[in-house]
Design a protein around this motif. Structure first.
Motif: not given
Lengths: 141, 134
Positions: A110-121
């Motif tokens: 991920t990028a450092r600015d990616t949302d945690y929510d997107t990552y979990i999805q």
């Protein structure tokens, strides 16, 4: 002169109220117990300074997630809802080892600015597809 | 020919064992009750379909992170670089430690990664992203 009859003292402890007392305590604990199960996605982090394991490049599927929530799978843009199907196909394509575990390793970056929510999805879709080996790369600066 | 006497079944439910039954239930609830210790920060966790239940509740330590990037462990707000020290102490006391990451949806991955690095430093490798069922 009348002699009073001596009253016979009761020596028993009344046990009939025992049930009531126990009931009261039981109700108290029933009410105060909160069964809130912890739930979530399990993950085991790699050890710090552990040996790097070399893996055949062909067995890795890399997922890149940018700050806007767009996903790249092996350098091709992919819709979030499609990840599960594509990864599943890849799993079958690469095959399974002798223990029945899939050979495919999915790397999520991920990028450092990616949302945690997107990552979990993304992680969720990969887990549902049946991947057991997931590598979490450090976000790019 | 002699007729056997019909045995009379007793019609009352024996109540003498009632306290024993209730006591047993009581003791069960007393043993299983876990009082909530920490309230944590107000957060909204993401939802996921692969959410699983976590067993071994007594080994869990929570690391809360809200959308303002505040981290809370044991109801104390701590900076990121303090996490490994605190968790390290807990890991030394309990090797079966599971870290439950209660992170808000809006937190950025940079922060999440920093926390994970801190956990790796503390050797607390078993983590759990707290999510809701979808």
């Amino acid at each position: 002169m009348l002699l009073n009859k001596r009253k016979k003292k009761q020596t028993e402890i009344t046990s009939s109220s025992m049930a009531d007392i126990a009931f009261l305590l039981l109700i108290f604990f029933l009410v105060t117990t909160t069964i809130d199960m912890d739930k979530g996605i399990d993950l085991t982090l790699p050890e710090k300074g552990g040996e790097e394991v070399k893996i055949k490049k062909g067995n890795i599927a890399s997922l890149l997630v940018n700050a806007a929530g767009q996903v790249l799978l092996d350098d091709e843009p992919i819709d979030l809802s499609q990840i599960q199907n594509v990864i599943k196909d890849k799993l079958d394509e690469k095959g399974y080892d002798t223990e029945g575990k899939p050979l495919l390793i999915v790397s999520i970056k991920t990028a450092r600015d990616t949302d945690y929510d997107t990552y979990i999805q993304v992680l969720d879709h990969v887990k549902i597809a049946g991947v057991t080996k997931i590598s979490i790369a450090e976000p790019e600066q | 020919m002699t007729f056997t006497k019909k045995q009379r079944a007793s019609e009352t439910i024996p109540t003498s064992s009632m306290p024993d039954i209730i006591f047993m239930l009581l003791i069960f609830f007393m043993v299983t009750t876990v009082f909530k210790e920490f309230r944590g920060l107000p957060i909204l966790t993401p939802s996921a379909r692969s959410t699983e239940k976590v067993e071994a509740k007594r080994n869990i330590t929570y690391v809360w992170t809200d959308k303002n990037n505040r981290i809370s462990i044991d109801d104390k707000i701590v900076p990121v670089n303090m996490v490994s020290g605190l968790i390290g102490e807990k890991y030394a006391a309990n090797r079966r430690l599971i870290i439950s990451l209660k992170i808000d949806k809006e937190v950025k991955m940079g922060m999440v990664s920093d926390i994970q690095e801190q956990l790796r430093e503390a050797y607390a490798l078993r983590i759990n992203y707290s999510t809701r069922f979808k």
